[in-house]
Design a protein around this motif. Sequence first.
Motif, PDB file in Angstrom:
ATOM      1  N   ALA A 196      10.109  15.788   8.107  1.00 39.93           N
ATOM      2  CA  ALA A 196      10.007  17.143   8.932  1.00 39.93           C
ATOM      3  C   ALA A 196      10.315  16.555  10.669  1.00 39.93           C
ATOM      4  CB  ALA A 196       8.829  18.101   9.150  1.00 39.93           C
ATOM      5  N   ALA A 197      10.058  15.601  10.794  1.00 40.13           N
ATOM      6  CA  ALA A 197      10.199  15.154  12.346  1.00 40.13           C
ATOM      7  C   ALA A 197      11.592  15.018  12.581  1.00 40.13           C
ATOM      8  CB  ALA A 197       9.398  14.051  12.728  1.00 40.13           C
ATOM      9  N   ILE A 198      12.286  14.642  11.613  1.00 35.76           N
ATOM     10  CA  ILE A 198      13.825  14.145  12.168  1.00 35.76           C
ATOM     11  C   ILE A 198      14.638  15.349  11.392  1.00 35.76           C
ATOM     12  CG2 ILE A 198      13.347  11.880  11.718  1.00 35.76           C
ATOM     13  CD1 ILE A 198      14.287  11.584   9.049  1.00 35.76           C
ATOM     14  N   GLY A 199      13.994  16.432  10.880  1.00 36.62           N
ATOM     15  CA  GLY A 199      14.936  17.624  10.497  1.00 36.62           C
ATOM     16  C   GLY A 199      15.530  17.470   8.938  1.00 36.62           C
ATOM     17  N   HIS A 200      14.935  16.558   8.244  1.00 35.96           N
ATOM     18  CA  HIS A 200      15.234  16.836   6.698  1.00 35.96           C
ATOM     19  C   HIS A 200      14.503  17.167   5.711  1.00 35.96           C
ATOM     20  CE1 HIS A 200      18.986  14.288   7.749  1.00 35.96           C
ATOM     21  NE2 HIS A 200      17.927  13.615   8.701  1.00 35.96           N
ATOM     22  N   SER A 201      13.260  17.987   6.237  1.00 37.69           N
ATOM     23  CA  SER A 201      12.344  18.199   5.087  1.00 37.69           C
ATOM     24  C   SER A 201      12.788  19.631   4.731  1.00 37.69           C
ATOM     25  CB  SER A 201      10.918  18.271   5.950  1.00 37.69           C
ATOM     26  OG  SER A 201       9.789  18.717   4.956  1.00 37.69           O
ATOM     27  N   THR A 202      12.312  19.960   3.458  1.00 38.08           N
ATOM     28  CA  THR A 202      12.726  21.229   2.881  1.00 38.08           C
ATOM     29  C   THR A 202      11.007  22.101   2.778  1.00 38.08           C
ATOM     30  OG1 THR A 202      12.427  20.239   0.787  1.00 38.08           O
ATOM     31  CG2 THR A 202      14.572  20.406   1.560  1.00 38.08           C
ATOM     32  N   TRP A 230       5.173  11.055   4.465  1.00 42.72           N
ATOM     33  CA  TRP A 230       6.580  10.900   4.370  1.00 42.72           C
ATOM     34  C   TRP A 230       7.058  12.464   4.481  1.00 42.72           C
ATOM     35  CZ3 TRP A 230      10.602   8.437   4.676  1.00 42.72           C
ATOM     36  CH2 TRP A 230      11.729   9.113   4.093  1.00 42.72           C
ATOM     37  N   GLU A 231       6.420  13.455   4.045  1.00 45.98           N
ATOM     38  CA  GLU A 231       6.853  14.710   4.522  1.00 45.98           C
ATOM     39  C   GLU A 231       7.034  14.996   6.121  1.00 45.98           C
ATOM     40  OE1 GLU A 231       8.120  16.804   2.425  1.00 45.98           O
ATOM     41  OE2 GLU A 231       7.931  15.593   0.676  1.00 45.98           O
ATOM     42  N   ASN A 232       5.962  14.391   6.486  1.00 45.38           N
ATOM     43  CA  ASN A 232       5.654  14.698   8.199  1.00 45.38           C
ATOM     44  C   ASN A 232       6.985  13.852   8.704  1.00 45.38           C
ATOM     45  OD1 ASN A 232       3.502  16.227   7.934  1.00 45.38           O
ATOM     46  ND2 ASN A 232       2.151  14.760   8.329  1.00 45.38           N
ATOM     47  N   ILE A 233       7.199  12.830   8.344  1.00 41.46           N
ATOM     48  CA  ILE A 233       8.671  12.005   8.850  1.00 41.46           C
ATOM     49  C   ILE A 233       9.840  12.676   8.626  1.00 41.46           C
ATOM     50  CG2 ILE A 233       9.803   9.886   8.537  1.00 41.46           C
ATOM     51  CD1 ILE A 233       7.218   8.424   8.013  1.00 41.46           C
ATOM     52  N   PRO A 261       7.533  23.014   5.038  1.00 32.79           N
ATOM     53  CA  PRO A 261       6.817  23.121   6.388  1.00 32.79           C
ATOM     54  C   PRO A 261       6.095  21.980   6.531  1.00 32.79           C
ATOM     55  CG  PRO A 261       5.954  24.558   4.971  1.00 32.79           C
ATOM     56  CD  PRO A 261       7.082  24.157   3.945  1.00 32.79           C
ATOM     57  N   GLN A 262       5.921  21.250   7.696  1.00 33.90           N
ATOM     58  CA  GLN A 262       5.048  20.169   8.209  1.00 33.90           C
ATOM     59  C   GLN A 262       3.556  20.614   8.006  1.00 33.90           C
ATOM     60  OE1 GLN A 262       5.921  18.669  12.061  1.00 33.90           O
ATOM     61  NE2 GLN A 262       4.337  17.048  11.876  1.00 33.90           N
ATOM     62  N   GLN A 263       2.765  19.759   7.384  1.00 32.22           N
ATOM     63  CA  GLN A 263       1.372  19.799   7.349  1.00 32.22           C
ATOM     64  C   GLN A 263       0.681  19.385   8.423  1.00 32.22           C
ATOM     65  OE1 GLN A 263      -0.168  19.444   3.532  1.00 32.22           O
ATOM     66  NE2 GLN A 263       1.653  19.986   2.377  1.00 32.22           N
ATOM     67  N   VAL A 285       0.867  -1.176  -0.070  1.00 33.54           N
ATOM     68  CA  VAL A 285       0.015  -0.042   0.054  1.00 33.54           C
ATOM     69  C   VAL A 285       0.966   1.105  -0.059  1.00 33.54           C
ATOM     70  CG1 VAL A 285      -1.837   1.363   1.245  1.00 33.54           C
ATOM     71  CG2 VAL A 285      -1.861  -1.178   1.364  1.00 33.54           C
ATOM     72  N   GLU A 286       0.734   2.147  -0.909  1.00 36.48           N
ATOM     73  CA  GLU A 286       1.559   3.311  -1.126  1.00 36.48           C
ATOM     74  C   GLU A 286       1.077   4.449   0.100  1.00 36.48           C
ATOM     75  OE1 GLU A 286       4.769   5.511  -2.287  1.00 36.48           O
ATOM     76  OE2 GLU A 286       3.941   3.433  -2.959  1.00 36.48           O
ATOM     77  N   PRO A 287       1.834   5.016   0.719  1.00 36.75           N
ATOM     78  CA  PRO A 287       1.220   5.918   1.773  1.00 36.75           C
ATOM     79  C   PRO A 287       1.025   7.150   1.136  1.00 36.75           C
ATOM     80  CG  PRO A 287       3.590   5.480   2.227  1.00 36.75           C
ATOM     81  CD  PRO A 287       3.091   4.305   1.044  1.00 36.75           C
TER      82      PRO A 287
END
Length: 290
Positions: free
Chosen positions: A70-76, A65-68, A78-80, A58-60
């Motif tokens: 952002a939680a570990i500090g690698h997102s470019t 994935w963006e929230n994950i 902003p967390q939605q 199942v594809e999430p």
Amino acid sequence: MAYSEDHIALAAEYALGTLDAEERAQVETMMAVDKEFTAIVQAWEHRLGSLNQMVGSVEPRPIVWENIKAAIGHSTEPQQPLVLPEPPPPPPPQVEPAEMRQAPAVDTANVIDLSGRVKRWRNVASAVSALAAALLVMLGLQIYQPDALPQAIRPKPRVQIVEAKTPPPPPSAQYVALLQQGAGAPAFILTVDAATKSFTVRKVGAQAEPGKSFELWLISDKLPQPRSLGVIGGSDFTARPVLSSYDANTIHAATFAVTVEQAGGSPSGQPTSAPIFTGKLIETVPGGQK
């Protein structure tokens, strides 16, 4: 080592992936120092592995994935925020009667431990039920719709090689000659196999004199002189394949004779005395019949 039900349930939940981080660390520590417990965990992983083959991927959603990241500090980006539904309002408090307000003291530690055991075994029971249902579905698909299964677990087609059975060759014709003197009782019985051209001489009533031998001869109009077929041995049966050099017509029309020779047979290759027992072949078993 004997393991309690809690240990076995822990191993099952570890294989299912339903333990929290502290419990997983506890199981992994036990596995590092206890090979028998490791074997229990691996056994559960083997049993429950069939569930993974029956469940498709199942594809999430991209937001997960963006929230994950952002939680570990690698997102470019902003967390939605995840929008969760409003919880329902709590029910109004109920007033208990006076006689029910004084509840006896409860051992909270035992209640929590018992709740944990019930939850753990409930999870294991649910997993085993799901495994049984999955195996039943997979068995049904293997029988009725094998193409619906993943390629890795499809039953292999059975190829049955049927070898044509070659019928046994029909028995060859058999010929028999009674070698006797006049109308007297047979002294020898000569049997000839038409296919192999081998013969067998059975001694019936003849007895050789001391220092003498019986010798068998083939006499035919197609041959210039009698041909020796060898000395008849002292046992009850003498078998030889020496008729292979003669054609079938010569064998069937010939006269078979027995002479008395010196021990070991005639030294000249020709009879040294007149035949005392003679006979001709008669067909007893036709070729191709049983």
